[in-house]
Write a protein that holds these residues in place. Sequence first.
Motif, PDB file in Angstrom:
ATOM      1  N   LEU A 168       0.831  -1.205   0.000  1.00 18.80           N
ATOM      2  CA  LEU A 168       0.000   0.000   0.000  1.00 18.80           C
ATOM      3  C   LEU A 168       0.868   1.259   0.000  1.00 18.80           C
ATOM      4  CD1 LEU A 168      -2.927   1.112   0.241  1.00 18.80           C
ATOM      5  CD2 LEU A 168      -2.590   1.073   2.703  1.00 18.80           C
ATOM      6  N   ALA A 169       1.922   1.262   0.802  1.00 24.11           N
ATOM      7  CA  ALA A 169       2.812   2.427   0.877  1.00 24.11           C
ATOM      8  C   ALA A 169       3.493   2.697  -0.458  1.00 24.11           C
ATOM      9  CB  ALA A 169       3.853   2.223   1.978  1.00 24.11           C
ATOM     10  N   ASP A 170       3.871   1.647  -1.173  1.00 25.66           N
ATOM     11  CA  ASP A 170       4.527   1.819  -2.474  1.00 25.66           C
ATOM     12  C   ASP A 170       3.564   2.406  -3.504  1.00 25.66           C
ATOM     13  OD1 ASP A 170       6.843   0.751  -1.402  1.00 25.66           O
ATOM     14  OD2 ASP A 170       6.444  -1.264  -2.170  1.00 25.66           O
ATOM     15  N   VAL A 171       2.332   1.938  -3.504  1.00 27.07           N
ATOM     16  CA  VAL A 171       1.336   2.461  -4.436  1.00 27.07           C
ATOM     17  C   VAL A 171       1.030   3.923  -4.097  1.00 27.07           C
ATOM     18  CG1 VAL A 171      -1.004   2.212  -5.342  1.00 27.07           C
ATOM     19  CG2 VAL A 171       0.360   0.175  -4.830  1.00 27.07           C
ATOM     20  N   SER A 172       0.865   4.215  -2.827  1.00 27.70           N
ATOM     21  CA  SER A 172       0.591   5.601  -2.403  1.00 27.70           C
ATOM     22  C   SER A 172       1.734   6.528  -2.797  1.00 27.70           C
ATOM     23  CB  SER A 172       0.365   5.661  -0.892  1.00 27.70           C
ATOM     24  OG  SER A 172      -0.806   4.966  -0.547  1.00 27.70           O
ATOM     25  N   ALA A 173       2.964   6.096  -2.581  1.00 30.00           N
ATOM     26  CA  ALA A 173       4.131   6.920  -2.934  1.00 30.00           C
ATOM     27  C   ALA A 173       4.205   7.142  -4.436  1.00 30.00           C
ATOM     28  CB  ALA A 173       5.412   6.254  -2.420  1.00 30.00           C
ATOM     29  N   ALA A 174       3.933   6.123  -5.230  1.00 32.05           N
ATOM     30  CA  ALA A 174       3.966   6.262  -6.689  1.00 32.05           C
ATOM     31  C   ALA A 174       2.873   7.217  -7.173  1.00 32.05           C
ATOM     32  CB  ALA A 174       3.824   4.895  -7.348  1.00 32.05           C
ATOM     33  N   LEU A 175       1.707   7.162  -6.555  1.00 37.14           N
ATOM     34  CA  LEU A 175       0.632   8.089  -6.905  1.00 37.14           C
ATOM     35  C   LEU A 175       1.023   9.523  -6.574  1.00 37.14           C
ATOM     36  CD1 LEU A 175      -2.419   5.996  -5.717  1.00 37.14           C
ATOM     37  CD2 LEU A 175      -2.084   6.846  -8.043  1.00 37.14           C
TER      38      LEU A 175
END
Length: 110
Positions: free
Chosen positions: A76-83
């Motif tokens: 989840l943190a990786d997706v949020s950071a990429a967004l």
Amino acid sequence: MEVVLSGVESLPFPDNFFDKAQCVHVLYFWGDLEGPLHEIARVLKPVGRLGLLFRTNADPKAIASFPPEIYRFPALADVSAALEHAGMDVDVVRDGADEPALLLATKRFN
């Protein structure tokens, strides 16, 4: 309705074309998150919205049954950071602890 077949890495639409986009259980197939999310942000209008639904905490046995060269289960943190890096503000609606994660992202008005 017109159906267009395309990879997410190079969407055949002009900048700022869509008000909304939705991706349901597709992140697993992307080689990386940055390129596809930048491309989705490109075709969204300012303050356009993106909904993402995906599994983050799949059972390790289940994950092992999927070929790693095809499936990836991003955190989840990786997706949020990429967004965020793609120019979007992220709201976590559901964190994926017991059900698939649900993120709503809004393209920043620049």
